[in-house]
Structure formats: C-alpha cells, structure tokens
Design an enzyme around this catalytic site. Structure first.
Site, PDB file in Angstrom:
ATOM      1  N   ASP A   1      -7.677   8.901  11.558  1.00  0.00           N
ATOM      2  CA  ASP A   1      -7.896   8.552  10.211  1.00  0.00           C
ATOM      3  C   ASP A   1      -8.562   7.189  10.193  1.00  0.00           C
ATOM      4  O   ASP A   1      -7.857   6.340   9.376  1.00  0.00           O
ATOM      5  CB  ASP A   1      -6.470   8.586   9.487  1.00  0.00           C
ATOM      6  CG  ASP A   1      -6.349   8.609   8.127  1.00  0.00           C
ATOM      7  OD1 ASP A   1      -7.349   8.884   7.420  1.00  0.00           O
ATOM      8  OD2 ASP A   1      -5.110   8.405   7.443  1.00  0.00           O
TER       9      ASP A   1
ATOM     10  N   GLY B   1       0.926  -1.267  -0.035  1.00  0.00           N
ATOM     11  CA  GLY B   1       0.013   0.049   0.106  1.00  0.00           C
ATOM     12  C   GLY B   1       0.973   1.075   0.100  1.00  0.00           C
ATOM     13  O   GLY B   1       1.919   1.245   0.287  1.00  0.00           O
TER      14      GLY B   1
ATOM     15  N   GLY C   1       0.750   5.369   0.960  1.00  0.00           N
ATOM     16  CA  GLY C   1       0.170   6.615   1.726  1.00  0.00           C
ATOM     17  C   GLY C   1       0.733   7.831   1.404  1.00  0.00           C
ATOM     18  O   GLY C   1       1.510   7.903   0.485  1.00  0.00           O
ATOM     19  N   ALA C   2       0.132   8.975   2.047  1.00  0.00           N
ATOM     20  CA  ALA C   2       0.809  10.289   1.866  1.00  0.00           C
ATOM     21  C   ALA C   2       2.219  10.420   2.346  1.00  0.00           C
ATOM     22  O   ALA C   2       2.956  11.089   1.851  1.00  0.00           O
ATOM     23  CB  ALA C   2      -0.052  11.315   2.492  1.00  0.00           C
ATOM     24  N   THR C   3       2.483   9.667   3.422  1.00  0.00           N
ATOM     25  CA  THR C   3       3.938   9.803   4.113  1.00  0.00           C
ATOM     26  C   THR C   3       4.732   8.634   4.047  1.00  0.00           C
ATOM     27  O   THR C   3       5.930   8.553   4.392  1.00  0.00           O
ATOM     28  CB  THR C   3       3.485  10.043   5.600  1.00  0.00           C
ATOM     29  OG1 THR C   3       2.895   9.013   6.153  1.00  0.00           O
ATOM     30  CG2 THR C   3       3.014  11.377   5.875  1.00  0.00           C
ATOM     31  N   ALA C   4       4.126   7.579   3.482  1.00  0.00           N
ATOM     32  CA  ALA C   4       4.725   6.254   3.596  1.00  0.00           C
ATOM     33  C   ALA C   4       4.380   5.267   2.522  1.00  0.00           C
ATOM     34  O   ALA C   4       3.276   5.391   1.955  1.00  0.00           O
ATOM     35  CB  ALA C   4       4.877   5.729   4.993  1.00  0.00           C
ATOM     36  N   SER C   5       5.256   3.959   2.266  1.00  0.00           N
ATOM     37  CA  SER C   5       4.873   3.025   1.591  1.00  0.00           C
ATOM     38  C   SER C   5       4.865   1.579   2.499  1.00  0.00           C
ATOM     39  O   SER C   5       5.895   1.662   3.190  1.00  0.00           O
ATOM     40  CB  SER C   5       5.705   2.815   0.187  1.00  0.00           C
ATOM     41  OG  SER C   5       5.235   3.922  -0.376  1.00  0.00           O
ATOM     42  N   VAL C   6       3.979   0.771   2.435  1.00  0.00           N
ATOM     43  CA  VAL C   6       4.075  -0.276   2.969  1.00  0.00           C
ATOM     44  C   VAL C   6       4.637  -1.514   2.204  1.00  0.00           C
ATOM     45  O   VAL C   6       3.681  -1.665   1.076  1.00  0.00           O
ATOM     46  CB  VAL C   6       2.850  -0.774   3.861  1.00  0.00           C
ATOM     47  CG1 VAL C   6       3.041  -2.237   4.665  1.00  0.00           C
ATOM     48  CG2 VAL C   6       2.458   0.279   4.608  1.00  0.00           C
TER      49      VAL C   6
ATOM     50  N   LYS D   1       6.774  -0.685   6.904  1.00  0.00           N
ATOM     51  CA  LYS D   1       6.478   0.649   6.693  1.00  0.00           C
ATOM     52  C   LYS D   1       7.613   1.415   6.282  1.00  0.00           C
ATOM     53  O   LYS D   1       8.425   1.846   7.357  1.00  0.00           O
ATOM     54  CB  LYS D   1       5.340   1.377   7.755  1.00  0.00           C
ATOM     55  CG  LYS D   1       4.905   2.364   7.417  1.00  0.00           C
ATOM     56  CD  LYS D   1       3.824   3.124   8.345  1.00  0.00           C
ATOM     57  CE  LYS D   1       3.179   4.133   7.817  1.00  0.00           C
ATOM     58  NZ  LYS D   1       1.939   4.582   8.832  1.00  0.00           N
TER      59      LYS D   1
END
Length: 710
Positions: A135, A17, A19-24, A39
């Site tokens: 969130d 996945g 996100g705005a601040t990170a990838s997993v 993460k």
C-alpha cells in the site's frame, strides 16, 4: 472527549489521519508529555481474525530503520482492544505536502531527492526483511521535520504488509486504487473475476506512481473526469501503457490518450535529474509483471542516481542553467561529455570560469576535485563557438477563466488552483531574476577576462618592441662595421622581416587599445543593468499579489465549509471574486511586462556583448599565435647577430694589420659593449613586464554580485 491507555492519552478530535481500518490520533505520554501517534482500529477491523489483527504488530516489531515509523508499544483501551503507539511525525504526510497549492506542480528538486532517498532506504530495509508493503502511496509516507529544517520521510501503515520472498506470489487485494497495479485494479476496483497472482513488483508500480506524483504534483494516469469517475478508462490507460511511456492523460470525453515520455515542462526538476529519473519510472510503470523490473534493478538504478554529485553550470552564451548529475570519481573528460549532451556545446569549445577566474581543468582530473558549486555560484561555461540563446527558462502556466456563476464549491476550487498557478509565476519570476543575475555576473567575468588578456597582449607588444629595437640597431652597426666585407651579417630578407615587424606592432597595439576602449563602454552598459536589477521589485510585488490571492482562497474555504451564505456574506464573496480577477490580471501583467520584457531586453544586449567578446577573443588568440612566431623570429635574429659578433671578436689580426688599423679593435669593442647594454635593457624590461603580470594576477577578483563598474 479524551481517550487513554495505561500510559498515553489523546483527544478524539485531534485526528492525524483516517484509513479504511483505523484512525490515527496525536497523543501524549502521560509521564513525560512526549508526543506520539496512536493508531486506533475501527470495529470492522477488530472483527478480523486474531492472526490478521496481530500481523501489523508483529511486522512493525521486526522492522527498525530511520525511514520506517517506529513502533513504541502495543497498549489496550478499557475495552481491551489493542492500539499501536508509534512515532509522531510533525510534518504530516507526503500527500498533505503535495496538496498544498505551493506544490501544485511538484516538489522542488532538493525535496524530491530527499523523498527518493528516504523511500529507497526504507524499501531496502523492507526487502532485507522479506516484507512487501502492498500500500505504497504519498498518504503512507510520513514527514518528520528535523531540527535543522530538513525533511526525513518514513514509511508507515503496515496493515497490508506481509512477509514475501521475491519468487513468492499472493492473491489478496490491498491498496489505494490510483496507486494499484492494473492487475490488482482489475479485481479490486472493477470486480472482475480473475485468477492472477501478484508478486513483489506490484510495490514497484505504486512507487512509480508515487514518485511521479511527487515530481509533478499530479497522478501519471488520468482519464477524463478523474480516476474515480471513469474507472474503465483508468484501467484501459494503465494496461495499455506503451514502452518507455510514463504518463497517459485523456483530455476530452471518449477522446484519445496522450502518452507522455518525459516529465511535464512545468515540473520543478532539472533536466539533469529528469534524464536519470525518467528511464527508471518507465521501467517500473510497466503493466506486464513479466517485463517489469525486479527490486534489485530498481535499487541499483535509484542508488546510482543518489550517489551522483551535482555540478551547477550556467551556459553564458545560451543563457541557460544546468545541473550535471555525475559520479564523483568521473573524470573531466566525462564531465565535458555530460555538459555537451545537455547544452550541445562541443567538448573542444568548452571553457569555464568560476568566481570570476579561469578554471583550468585537466582531462584526467576527477570531479571530486571540483570547487563546490550551487545555483547562485555555478561554473560559468564559455563557448569558443557561436551559440544562440536557448529561450526562456520556463513556459507561462495555463490559467482558467474565472467562474461567472456564484458557487462556493466551484469558487473555492478555482481559488485553490490559482494559488498554485501564482506560486508557479513567483518561481518563474525568481528564476528570471536569477538568470539575469547570472548573465550579468557571467558577462562581467568574461569582460574582466578579456581586459586581462588585452593587458597581457600590450605587455607582449612592449616586450617585442624592447627586443626588436636592439636587433635593428645592432644590425645597423654591424652593417657599417663590416659593409666592406663580402659576407654580410644578415640577409636582406631578415632586414625586411624586422622592418615589417616594426611596422606591424603599432597597428596591433592600436587595435588592442581599441578593444580596451570597447570593454570600458561595455562595462558602463553592464553597470546600468546591474543597477536596474538591484532596483527591481518584481519579486516583492509578486509575493504581495500571492498573499492577497491566498487570503481570498482562505475566505472561500470558509465559505465552502459554511455552505449557505447570508445575503451580506454572499455579496462580500462576489466582491472578492472581482478582486481575485483583478489580482490575476496584475500577476500576468507583472510577469509579462516587467519581468519577461526586462529579461528579453537583457538577452538582446547579451547577444551583442557575446558577438563583440567572441570576436575580441578570436582576434586575441590569433595575435597570441602571431606573437609566438614573432618572438621566435627575434630570437633567431639575435642568435645570428651574436654569432656574427663572436666571429668579429675572434677574427685573427696580424701585426701589420694591427698597425694599419688601430681603431678597428676599438670599434668592435664598442659594438660589443653596445650589444651587451642592449641585452641588459631587454632583461630589465622583461623583469618589469613580469612584475606587472605578477601584480595583475595578485589583484583579487571582485566578490560582490554588483561590482562597481563605473
């Protein structure tokens, strides 16, 4: 490319996945090969203040719950940037599940209840630790698939979370815009200056939107053109939600808002669960922070839903399935009222069968003592009143015209929508098949009940005849014995009553045997429907059509990813569209002509069966009351005759009378012996009747869904 820390490694293409601040990423532990999730924060995130970067680490360290993704370790890349090593969830996230075409109209009831339970348990742990998530959304609810196939949902992504007590406020903005509380939406999305503070109830708004999304497959508030294309209308909808409303949709550009006060008809949740869920959604989808529920109210309402047990009921005369959500400690009286609220069958008219037998329920009995029910083995509700069918169990889903122009993006979107629609058709076909099965099994049980009651009535008539004949014979002998006296043993009224009973019993016997003949004809008719149901292949045919449409959708997805197609591929794409149109027409025809028409034909027959059986039941109940009165009359006659006989035998006789009438004592003794013989015959007859009843009750009811009725 491979990335790693001291103890873990992963491929940068194996993304779970963004996100705005990170990838997993999906990673493995070097020593054991165990799967984990890593993460990795982006450059923008690493430039945040150190205390902000460490907030998520510290937040996860203080949380430990089965419904919150576990933090295993904090490790470093070669660049010294920190990464989170977390629990890997094999089922993806809730958003991915909802985006599958199968769930276009929401999750099935059991899966939704699992989501509800897991999110509530996870949120309870957060509140116990004074944490607000900020969130909540389906993308931040991970799904773990247990060994038994059941889902376990876990909250994740605590980058926006912070410690906050119920009476504290915050001013910073986090979250995903479709799930944002309107006060936060105004500042974060519309960028309007404002000085509002936000409390913990903003999480409740996000939870409400998430639950609505999980229940229906769509967002609750949708402006024309979509939430991200029409932000001003999105804000208008969310701020103007009327009291008790849970959704608002704008169908046409600049058009009015259609407010929804219930879940949509194509939602897969039962009416029983909707009744419990909708008031809770209305209370947390409240834009005014001052009027919105607090967490304690939310937890109390959600826990109340989760603690209720489910009792499955099929109302036979109405041809409708129901799920009753009720506390295990509630009494049968409360259960009756809940059923009446859903079915409109009044409490005094309700009677239940289970697995083909009468289910005797005392008003004070607790629900926990009910037999276990399921959708395939519900309680069968019989009404002593006249009921009408409630209608079809589902409304046919809306379909859209197939796009006429060639466009890989439009065609891919259309095929995806149609896969979801055909999944709904398949569910409706399965529901119609199950309803037909329940109707046939229910009416079979009802007919067997009537057959037993007819048999019992015949036995009662036999018993009445056995007791009536000796009464009449005794009356005749007594009349001859003492006809010269001025005190007859019985009045003419009693004689007339016995003669009238003697005349009536053959009439009732003939009527009940006529009922038995009717039942045999109904059984034959029922057997034909059972046979038709067993031979019905509609479900298999609908599954085949679904597979063909899904194959076209998969091809269209590839075409969309490829972008520009070659001439040959474009022609194949167009031919597939023709096939898609053909398959859609066949889906509709299969549902309407085969499935729906067969169901309607069965409902027509069931209406006739219900009328016949209801009349039969009423007549048998009348006979039951009458037979009790007749039995009481016979007992009165017998008691009177016994008193007369006792008076005759105890009557004093002088010597002269004995010499003059030597045969009278002999006649009296013979009369008494006849009477004793008749009483013994009655006793033997009653024992035979009782044995017959015991044998009938000892015969097990057929367990198969398709009994041999012929």
């Amino acid at each position: 490319m491979i990335a790693s820390t001291a103890n873990y490694l992963w491929c940068v293409d194996d993304v779970l996945g963004h996100g705005a601040t990170a990838s997993v990423f999906k990673a493995r532990k070097k020593r054991t090969g165990e799967h984990v999730a890593v993460k990795v924060f982006n450059e923008v995130s690493y430039h945040r203040p150190l205390e902000v970067q460490m907030r998520e680490f510290e937040m996860l360290r203080r949380l430990n719950h089965n419904n919150i993704v576990k933090l295993f370790a904090v490790e470093e890349l070669a660049s010294k940037q920190k990464v989170l090593i977390m629990e890997y969830c094999s089922g993806g996230n809730l958003l991915g599940l909802l985006e599958e075409p199968e769930h276009s109209f929401g999750l099935q009831e059991l899966e939704f209840r699992t989501v509800l339970e897991c999110v509530v348990n996870g949120m309870t742990h957060l509140r116990e630790n004074g944490v607000v998530h900020r969130d909540i959304k389906p993308g931040n609810i991970m799904r773990q698939v247990a060994e038994d196939g059941r889902s376990i949902y876990k909250l994740t992504d605590f980058g926006a979370a912070r410690a906050l007590d119920d009476d504290e406020k915050f001013v910073s903005i986090y979250g995903t815009e479709e799930y944002l509380h309107p006060d936060m939406y105004e500042r974060a999305v519309l960028h309007k200056p404002q000085h509002k503070t936000y409390g913990v109830c903003v999480d409740l708004w996000s939870i409400g939107v998430t639950f609505y999304h999980a229940a229906t497959g769509s967002l609750p508030f949708i402006p024309f053109g979509g939430a991200r294309r029409n932000k001003l209308v999105m804000f208008k909808i969310t701020t103007e939600v009327p009291a008790a409303a849970i959704s608002g949709v704008q169908r046409v550009e600049d058009g009015p808002i259609e407010w929804g006060y219930n879940l949509p008809h194509n939602c897969q949740l039962s009416q029983g669960l909707r009744v419990q869920l909708v008031p809770m959604l209305a209370a947390i989808l409240e834009p005014d922070q001052g009027r919105c529920w607090v967490f304690d109210q939310f937890f109390s309402a959600a826990t109340d839903i989760l603690q209720r047990v489910t009792v499955y009921v099929f109302s036979l005369m109405q041809a409708s399935a129901h799920v009753i959500y009720i506390h295990h400690y509630s009494t049968v009286s409360i259960f009756y009222e809940e059923v009446a609220a859903q079915t409109a069958v009044q409490v005094e008219l309700q009677h239940y069968l289970f697995l083909g037998h009468d289910l005797l329920l005392e008003p004070s009995m607790k629900v926990v003592n009910f037999p276990p029910t399921s959708p395939s083995q519900p309680l069968i509700l019989l009404s002593r009143g006249t009921e009408t069918h409630t209608g079809l169990p589902h409304r046919e889903p809306d379909t859209f015209p197939i796009p006429s122009k060639f466009d890989v993006v439009t065609d891919s979107h259309f095929s995806r929508v149609m896969v979801g629609v055909v999944h709904q058709y398949l569910r409706m076909v399965n529901a119609l098949h199950q309803n037909r099965e329940q109707l046939l099994q229910g009416y079979y049980s009802y007919m067997m009940k009537m057959r037993k009651e007819c048999g019992d009535a015949i036995l009662i008539i036999r018993m009445l005849n056995m007791r009536l004949k000796p009464c009449i014979d005794t009356e005749y002998r007594l009349h001859n014995q003492v006809k010269h006296t001025s005190d007859p043993p019985s009045s003419n009224d009693n004689n007339q009553k016995m003669r009238r009973i003697q005349d009536l019993l053959p009439v009732y016997d003939a009527g009940i045997r006529d009922f038995q003949n009717h039942l045999e004809h109904l059984h034959v008719e029922l057997a034909k429907y059972f046979e038709g149901l067993a031979l019905d292949k509609s479900r298999q045919r609908m599954k085949t059509l679904l597979e063909k449409i899904m194959a076209i959708h998969q091809q269209y997805r590839k075409d969309r990813l490829n972008g520009k197609l070659s001439y040959n591929d474009e022609q194949i794409h167009k031919f597939e569209k023709i096939q898609l149109s053909t398959h859609i027409r066949r889906v509709k025809g299969l549902y309407r002509v085969d499935c729906l028409q067969k169901y309607k034909d069965l409902l027509t027959s069931a209406t006739t069966w219900s009328s016949i059986l209801h009349n039969m039941q009423s007549r048998l109940e009348d006979f039951g009351h009458l037979s009790q009165g007749l039995m009481a009359d016979l007992e009165m006659f017998e008691e009177h005759q016994n008193k007369v006989l006792d008076n005759i035998l105890l009557q004093p006789n002088g010597a002269k009378q004995e010499a003059a009438e030597p045969s009278r004592d002999k006649d009296q003794m013979v009369l008494r012996m006849y009477h004793l013989k008749e009483e013994m015959e009655i006793l033997v007859g009653e024992l035979q009747c009782n044995n017959s009843i015991i044998e009938r009750l000892g015969t097990p009811a057929p367990a198969a869904l398709k009994p041999d009725l012929a």
